[in-house]
Design a protein around this motif. Structure first.
Motif, short mmCIF file in Angstrom:
data_model
loop_
_atom_site.label_atom_id
_atom_site.label_comp_id
_atom_site.label_asym_id
_atom_site.label_seq_id
_atom_site.Cartn_x
_atom_site.Cartn_y
_atom_site.Cartn_z
N ALA A 34 49.11 129.82 -13.15
CA ALA A 34 47.77 128.87 -12.51
C ALA A 34 46.73 129.00 -13.02
N LEU A 35 46.17 129.49 -13.14
CA LEU A 35 44.87 129.70 -13.50
C LEU A 35 44.38 127.91 -14.28
N GLU A 36 45.20 128.37 -15.49
CA GLU A 36 45.13 127.50 -17.04
C GLU A 36 45.69 126.06 -15.97
N TYR A 37 46.32 126.05 -15.23
CA TYR A 37 47.03 124.86 -14.54
C TYR A 37 46.02 123.82 -14.07
N LEU A 38 45.59 125.26 -12.50
CA LEU A 38 44.34 124.77 -11.86
C LEU A 38 43.11 124.10 -12.92
N LYS A 39 43.48 124.37 -14.23
CA LYS A 39 41.67 124.38 -15.11
C LYS A 39 41.83 123.06 -15.61
N TRP A 40 43.21 122.57 -16.60
CA TRP A 40 43.44 122.80 -17.31
C TRP A 40 44.32 120.57 -16.83
N ARG A 41 45.43 120.94 -15.83
CA ARG A 41 46.37 120.07 -15.42
C ARG A 41 46.72 119.61 -13.74
N TRP A 42 45.56 119.88 -13.68
CA TRP A 42 45.12 120.00 -11.72
C TRP A 42 44.93 118.25 -11.99
N PRO A 43 45.90 117.53 -10.98
CA PRO A 43 45.10 116.35 -10.69
C PRO A 43 43.77 115.85 -9.62
N VAL A 44 43.20 117.38 -8.73
CA VAL A 44 42.65 116.58 -7.84
C VAL A 44 41.45 117.53 -7.91
N ARG A 45 40.17 117.59 -8.37
CA ARG A 45 39.12 118.51 -8.60
C ARG A 45 38.09 118.96 -7.61
N ASP A 46 39.33 118.87 -5.90
CA ASP A 46 38.16 119.40 -5.22
C ASP A 46 39.57 119.51 -3.73
N GLY A 47 38.96 120.00 -3.29
CA GLY A 47 39.72 120.67 -1.96
C GLY A 47 39.85 122.07 -1.89
N VAL A 48 39.90 122.50 -0.36
CA VAL A 48 39.97 124.00 0.45
C VAL A 48 40.65 124.84 -0.64
N TYR A 49 42.02 124.34 -0.55
CA TYR A 49 42.45 125.65 -1.14
C TYR A 49 42.43 125.56 -2.47
N TYR A 50 41.91 124.28 -3.62
CA TYR A 50 42.26 124.10 -4.94
C TYR A 50 41.46 125.20 -5.10
N LEU A 51 39.65 125.50 -4.27
CA LEU A 51 38.26 126.03 -4.59
C LEU A 51 39.13 127.63 -4.76
N LYS A 52 39.61 128.05 -3.42
CA LYS A 52 39.98 129.17 -3.39
C LYS A 52 40.81 129.54 -4.49
N ALA A 53 42.40 129.10 -4.67
CA ALA A 53 42.65 129.19 -5.40
C ALA A 53 42.50 129.67 -7.14
N LEU A 54 41.43 128.78 -7.41
CA LEU A 54 40.47 129.11 -8.62
C LEU A 54 39.94 130.36 -8.80
N LYS A 55 39.49 130.49 -7.23
CA LYS A 55 38.48 132.25 -6.99
C LYS A 55 39.57 133.31 -7.20
N GLU A 56 40.69 132.82 -6.62
CA GLU A 56 41.18 134.32 -6.45
C GLU A 56 42.65 134.70 -7.26
N CYS A 57 42.65 133.38 -8.24
CA CYS A 57 43.92 133.20 -9.58
C CYS A 57 42.58 134.30 -10.75
N ALA A 58 41.26 134.01 -10.48
CA ALA A 58 40.47 134.52 -11.12
C ALA A 58 40.19 135.78 -10.79
N GLU A 59 40.43 136.84 -9.47
CA GLU A 59 40.59 138.05 -9.32
C GLU A 59 41.51 138.76 -9.72
N SER A 60 42.73 138.06 -8.93
CA SER A 60 43.70 138.56 -9.39
C SER A 60 44.17 139.26 -10.41
N LEU A 61 43.08 138.47 -11.54
CA LEU A 61 43.53 139.00 -13.16
C LEU A 61 42.87 140.34 -13.02
#
Length: 85
Positions: A34-61
């Motif tokens: 998910a983190l790789e997808y968010l960084k490299w394939r995601w079509p929209v680079r903003d949004g409340v949940y986009y930013l939250k998902a980036l943070k939480e994916c990294a933290e969950s690892l």
């Protein structure tokens, strides 16, 4: 690639299927994908949940956020970006 990831990947109980535009449906199995997808394939680079998902994916690892929580946030980010397959 990290040997630890190969031996013991962190996976969700159920994968999430997303689609970029009119492309094929793709399966995301856990927070690392998910983190790789968010960084490299995601079509929209903003949004409340986009930013939250980036943070939480990294933290969950690093085992700081539960897998269920980060999966739910990733699903919400997928809905936000109109990508849920």
């Amino acid at each position: 690639m990290n040997d630890m990831y190969i031996q013991n990947p962190i996976l969700w109980s159920q994968p999430v299927r997303v689609r970029v535009g009119y492309g094929f449906q793709e399966t995301i199995r856990g927070p690392r994908e998910a983190l790789e997808y968010l960084k490299w394939r995601w079509p929209v680079r903003d949004g409340v949940y986009y930013l939250k998902a980036l943070k939480e994916c990294a933290e969950s690892l690093q085992r700081q956020v539960s897998l269920d929580t980060v999966r739910e946030t990733f699903v919400l980010a997928s809905i936000e970006a109109k990508m849920l397959g």
